[in-house]
Motif scaffolding. Structure first.
Motif, PDB file in Angstrom:
ATOM      1  N   ARG A  51      10.356   3.670 -14.165  1.00  0.00           N
ATOM      2  CA  ARG A  51      11.539   3.108 -13.516  1.00  0.00           C
ATOM      3  C   ARG A  51      11.482   3.285 -12.003  1.00  0.00           C
ATOM      4  O   ARG A  51      11.906   2.406 -11.249  1.00  0.00           O
ATOM      5  N   ALA A  52      10.966   4.414 -11.550  1.00  0.00           N
ATOM      6  CA  ALA A  52      10.883   4.663 -10.108  1.00  0.00           C
ATOM      7  C   ALA A  52       9.973   3.635  -9.432  1.00  0.00           C
ATOM      8  O   ALA A  52      10.289   3.122  -8.345  1.00  0.00           O
ATOM      9  N   PHE A  53       8.857   3.313 -10.069  1.00  0.00           N
ATOM     10  CA  PHE A  53       7.937   2.329  -9.491  1.00  0.00           C
ATOM     11  C   PHE A  53       8.576   0.942  -9.441  1.00  0.00           C
ATOM     12  O   PHE A  53       8.562   0.273  -8.401  1.00  0.00           O
ATOM     13  N   HIS A  54       9.162   0.520 -10.555  1.00  0.00           N
ATOM     14  CA  HIS A  54       9.777  -0.808 -10.590  1.00  0.00           C
ATOM     15  C   HIS A  54      10.965  -0.886  -9.628  1.00  0.00           C
ATOM     16  O   HIS A  54      11.182  -1.919  -8.989  1.00  0.00           O
ATOM     17  N   ARG A  55      11.708   0.210  -9.519  1.00  0.00           N
ATOM     18  CA  ARG A  55      12.842   0.233  -8.596  1.00  0.00           C
ATOM     19  C   ARG A  55      12.371   0.059  -7.158  1.00  0.00           C
ATOM     20  O   ARG A  55      12.979  -0.673  -6.370  1.00  0.00           O
ATOM     21  N   ALA A  56      11.267   0.708  -6.805  1.00  0.00           N
ATOM     22  CA  ALA A  56      10.737   0.600  -5.442  1.00  0.00           C
ATOM     23  C   ALA A  56      10.255  -0.814  -5.146  1.00  0.00           C
ATOM     24  O   ALA A  56      10.436  -1.326  -4.031  1.00  0.00           O
ATOM     25  N   VAL A  57       9.642  -1.458  -6.139  1.00  0.00           N
ATOM     26  CA  VAL A  57       9.189  -2.841  -5.940  1.00  0.00           C
ATOM     27  C   VAL A  57      10.384  -3.763  -5.711  1.00  0.00           C
ATOM     28  O   VAL A  57      10.424  -4.536  -4.747  1.00  0.00           O
ATOM     29  N   LEU A  58      11.370  -3.677  -6.582  1.00  0.00           N
ATOM     30  CA  LEU A  58      12.529  -4.558  -6.472  1.00  0.00           C
ATOM     31  C   LEU A  58      13.326  -4.292  -5.204  1.00  0.00           C
ATOM     32  O   LEU A  58      13.963  -5.204  -4.660  1.00  0.00           O
ATOM     33  N   ALA A  59      13.307  -3.046  -4.723  1.00  0.00           N
ATOM     34  CA  ALA A  59      14.031  -2.719  -3.493  1.00  0.00           C
ATOM     35  C   ALA A  59      13.493  -3.505  -2.300  1.00  0.00           C
ATOM     36  O   ALA A  59      14.222  -3.728  -1.318  1.00  0.00           O
ATOM     37  N   LEU A  60      12.248  -3.951  -2.373  1.00  0.00           N
ATOM     38  CA  LEU A  60      11.675  -4.748  -1.287  1.00  0.00           C
ATOM     39  C   LEU A  60      12.394  -6.082  -1.120  1.00  0.00           C
ATOM     40  O   LEU A  60      12.293  -6.715  -0.076  1.00  0.00           O
ATOM     41  N   ALA A  61      13.127  -6.498  -2.154  1.00  0.00           N
ATOM     42  CA  ALA A  61      13.874  -7.757  -2.073  1.00  0.00           C
ATOM     43  C   ALA A  61      15.140  -7.601  -1.249  1.00  0.00           C
ATOM     44  O   ALA A  61      15.762  -8.599  -0.853  1.00  0.00           O
ATOM     45  N   GLY A  62      15.561  -6.346  -0.991  1.00  0.00           N
ATOM     46  CA  GLY A  62      16.749  -6.111  -0.176  1.00  0.00           C
ATOM     47  C   GLY A  62      18.058  -6.450  -0.872  1.00  0.00           C
ATOM     48  O   GLY A  62      19.058  -6.699  -0.204  1.00  0.00           O
ATOM     49  N   ASN A  63      18.052  -6.449  -2.196  1.00  0.00           N
ATOM     50  CA  ASN A  63      19.250  -6.805  -2.968  1.00  0.00           C
ATOM     51  C   ASN A  63      19.640  -5.621  -3.842  1.00  0.00           C
ATOM     52  O   ASN A  63      19.028  -5.376  -4.883  1.00  0.00           O
ATOM     53  N   GLU A  64      20.662  -4.883  -3.433  1.00  0.00           N
ATOM     54  CA  GLU A  64      21.055  -3.680  -4.163  1.00  0.00           C
ATOM     55  C   GLU A  64      21.561  -3.995  -5.567  1.00  0.00           C
ATOM     56  O   GLU A  64      21.342  -3.222  -6.504  1.00  0.00           O
ATOM     57  N   GLN A  65      22.264  -5.111  -5.734  1.00  0.00           N
ATOM     58  CA  GLN A  65      22.759  -5.479  -7.058  1.00  0.00           C
ATOM     59  C   GLN A  65      21.609  -5.786  -8.009  1.00  0.00           C
ATOM     60  O   GLN A  65      21.665  -5.452  -9.203  1.00  0.00           O
ATOM     61  N   LEU A  66      20.575  -6.421  -7.488  1.00  0.00           N
ATOM     62  CA  LEU A  66      19.389  -6.701  -8.297  1.00  0.00           C
ATOM     63  C   LEU A  66      18.774  -5.395  -8.790  1.00  0.00           C
ATOM     64  O   LEU A  66      18.445  -5.262  -9.974  1.00  0.00           O
ATOM     65  N   VAL A  67      18.621  -4.429  -7.885  1.00  0.00           N
ATOM     66  CA  VAL A  67      18.021  -3.147  -8.243  1.00  0.00           C
ATOM     67  C   VAL A  67      18.864  -2.445  -9.305  1.00  0.00           C
ATOM     68  O   VAL A  67      18.337  -1.906 -10.284  1.00  0.00           O
ATOM     69  N   ARG A  68      20.173  -2.465  -9.134  1.00  0.00           N
ATOM     70  CA  ARG A  68      21.060  -1.771 -10.074  1.00  0.00           C
ATOM     71  C   ARG A  68      21.021  -2.413 -11.455  1.00  0.00           C
ATOM     72  O   ARG A  68      20.881  -1.728 -12.476  1.00  0.00           O
ATOM     73  N   ILE A  69      21.160  -3.740 -11.497  1.00  0.00           N
ATOM     74  CA  ILE A  69      21.207  -4.430 -12.785  1.00  0.00           C
ATOM     75  C   ILE A  69      19.862  -4.354 -13.504  1.00  0.00           C
ATOM     76  O   ILE A  69      19.795  -4.072 -14.709  1.00  0.00           O
ATOM     77  N   ALA A  70      18.791  -4.587 -12.760  1.00  0.00           N
ATOM     78  CA  ALA A  70      17.462  -4.505 -13.374  1.00  0.00           C
ATOM     79  C   ALA A  70      17.181  -3.095 -13.872  1.00  0.00           C
ATOM     80  O   ALA A  70      16.575  -2.907 -14.936  1.00  0.00           O
ATOM     81  N   GLY A  71      17.622  -2.083 -13.121  1.00  0.00           N
ATOM     82  CA  GLY A  71      17.403  -0.704 -13.536  1.00  0.00           C
ATOM     83  C   GLY A  71      18.155  -0.369 -14.813  1.00  0.00           C
ATOM     84  O   GLY A  71      17.641   0.343 -15.682  1.00  0.00           O
ATOM     85  N   ASP A  72      19.356  -0.891 -14.950  1.00  0.00           N
ATOM     86  CA  ASP A  72      20.147  -0.646 -16.156  1.00  0.00           C
ATOM     87  C   ASP A  72      19.472  -1.274 -17.375  1.00  0.00           C
ATOM     88  O   ASP A  72      19.369  -0.647 -18.434  1.00  0.00           O
ATOM     89  N   VAL A  73      19.007  -2.508 -17.225  1.00  0.00           N
ATOM     90  CA  VAL A  73      18.325  -3.176 -18.341  1.00  0.00           C
ATOM     91  C   VAL A  73      17.028  -2.438 -18.689  1.00  0.00           C
ATOM     92  O   VAL A  73      16.698  -2.240 -19.866  1.00  0.00           O
ATOM     93  N   ALA A  97       0.824  -1.210   0.000  1.00  0.00           N
ATOM     94  CA  ALA A  97       0.000   0.000   0.000  1.00  0.00           C
ATOM     95  C   ALA A  97       0.858   1.260   0.000  1.00  0.00           C
ATOM     96  O   ALA A  97       0.452   2.302  -0.539  1.00  0.00           O
ATOM     97  N   GLU A  98       2.059   1.164   0.573  1.00  0.00           N
ATOM     98  CA  GLU A  98       2.944   2.328   0.618  1.00  0.00           C
ATOM     99  C   GLU A  98       3.460   2.717  -0.766  1.00  0.00           C
ATOM    100  O   GLU A  98       3.935   3.836  -0.969  1.00  0.00           O
ATOM    101  N   LEU A  99       3.354   1.794  -1.726  1.00  0.00           N
ATOM    102  CA  LEU A  99       3.804   2.086  -3.088  1.00  0.00           C
ATOM    103  C   LEU A  99       2.709   2.708  -3.949  1.00  0.00           C
ATOM    104  O   LEU A  99       2.960   3.050  -5.106  1.00  0.00           O
ATOM    105  N   ARG A 100       1.532   2.885  -3.372  1.00  0.00           N
ATOM    106  CA  ARG A 100       0.422   3.442  -4.144  1.00  0.00           C
ATOM    107  C   ARG A 100       0.764   4.800  -4.770  1.00  0.00           C
ATOM    108  O   ARG A 100       0.462   5.020  -5.955  1.00  0.00           O
ATOM    109  N   PRO A 101       1.387   5.736  -4.032  1.00  0.00           N
ATOM    110  CA  PRO A 101       1.706   7.034  -4.653  1.00  0.00           C
ATOM    111  C   PRO A 101       2.589   6.906  -5.892  1.00  0.00           C
ATOM    112  O   PRO A 101       2.400   7.645  -6.877  1.00  0.00           O
ATOM    113  N   LEU A 102       3.551   5.970  -5.873  1.00  0.00           N
ATOM    114  CA  LEU A 102       4.421   5.790  -7.037  1.00  0.00           C
ATOM    115  C   LEU A 102       3.638   5.225  -8.230  1.00  0.00           C
ATOM    116  O   LEU A 102       3.869   5.624  -9.374  1.00  0.00           O
TER     117      LEU A 102
END
Length: 273
Positions: free
Chosen positions: A197-219, A171-176
């Motif tokens: 990108r901001a929305f997808h980045r926030a979702v992936l950040a919930l996984a707690g994996n910074e490398q995942l967020v960085r690589i997925a964001g680049d793609v 629910a906290e991601l609703r504004p994004l």
């Protein structure tokens, strides 16, 4: 809209570009005829080429209405150039020199060159010795491959998070998610690209994996550049449809409906040829 070879076009900068993106338009670079004319007696190059870059008789460029702020100049220009990639203002195959772009931004060639070098590292442009930077041409196959890579990275993460993240966090991601709808409604592909990108980045950040967020964001960013020969970038209707998938996904995640989540995630990341 699905993330696909046809729909994965959409830099750049959106809100991050600020006044620079609104005020700056990328000048059309000259062709061979222009360069030949300027090599004739009485011709010449504009002042300001740096590090061996030749402007090749590029036309004088008027100053933007508002110069970019001096703080974080390189970052602002990088955002503006990314936006221009998404909108197609930086044309695939076009060669752009740092001095001419610097005139357009109202800054020296140095921060423009630095921003372009970052884009080269990201695979958007290539260095053309003594001329500047060429925007790389991209085909539908490359975009389809990027869309497939995105699906391979993100879909399993979304499905795992659907089982483990409490409804209140979704629910906290609703504004994004709602921000993507507003951005899509504007019809500006660069504004939507940033919100997406901001929305997808926030979702992936919930996984707690910074490398995942960085690589997925680049793609994700690379998948938003339009293909060569595309008559236009994503239309408003496609952007709005894509954005509404974000809100529908959140509704299903908050409701704890795994079947709906699975169907919506699969549709959102469908790869078409």
């Amino acid at each position: 809209m699905k993330h696909s070879a046809q729909g994965a076009a959409g830099t750049g900068a959106g809100a991050g570009t600020g006044a620079a993106a609104e005020a700056v338009r990328i000048p059309v670079q000259p062709g061979a005829a222009d360069r030949a004319r300027d090599r004739a007696p009485g011709g010449g190059e504009p002042d300001g080429p740096a590090r061996g870059e030749h402007t090749h008789g590029e036309p004088p460029v008027s100053r933007p209405r508002a110069l970019v702020r001096r703080s974080s100049v390189r970052g602002q220009i990088l955002d503006a150039l990314r936006s221009a990639l998404v909108t197609g203002e930086l044309r695939p195959g076009g060669v752009y020199s740092a001095p001419v772009l610097g005139e357009r931004f109202g800054v020296s060639a140095t921060p423009v060159r630095e921003a372009m070098q970052q884009l080269a590292l990201e695979g958007a442009v290539e260095v053309v010795p003594n001329r500047g930077f060429r925007v790389l041409e991209r085909g539908d196959r490359e975009l389809a491959e990027l869309a497939e890579v995105r699906a391979l990275i993100e879909v399993p993460v979304w499905l795992r998070l659907a089982r483990t993240v409490p409804a209140e966090h979704w629910a906290e991601l609703r504004p994004l998610a709602e921000a993507t709808v507003r951005a899509a409604s504007s019809g500006c592909p660069a504004t939507y690209a940033e919100a997406d990108r901001a929305f997808h980045r926030a979702v992936l950040a919930l996984a707690g994996n910074e490398q995942l967020v960085r690589i997925a964001g680049d793609v994700h960013r690379r998948a938003q550049w339009p293909p060569t020969g595309s008559p236009s970038v994503r239309g408003r209707a496609d952007l709005v449809a894509d954005a509404h998938q974000h809100t529908a996904l959140l509704d299903a995640l908050i409701a704890g409906d795994p079947d709906a989540v699975r169907a919506l995630v699969g549709d959102h990341f469908t790869v078409t040829s």
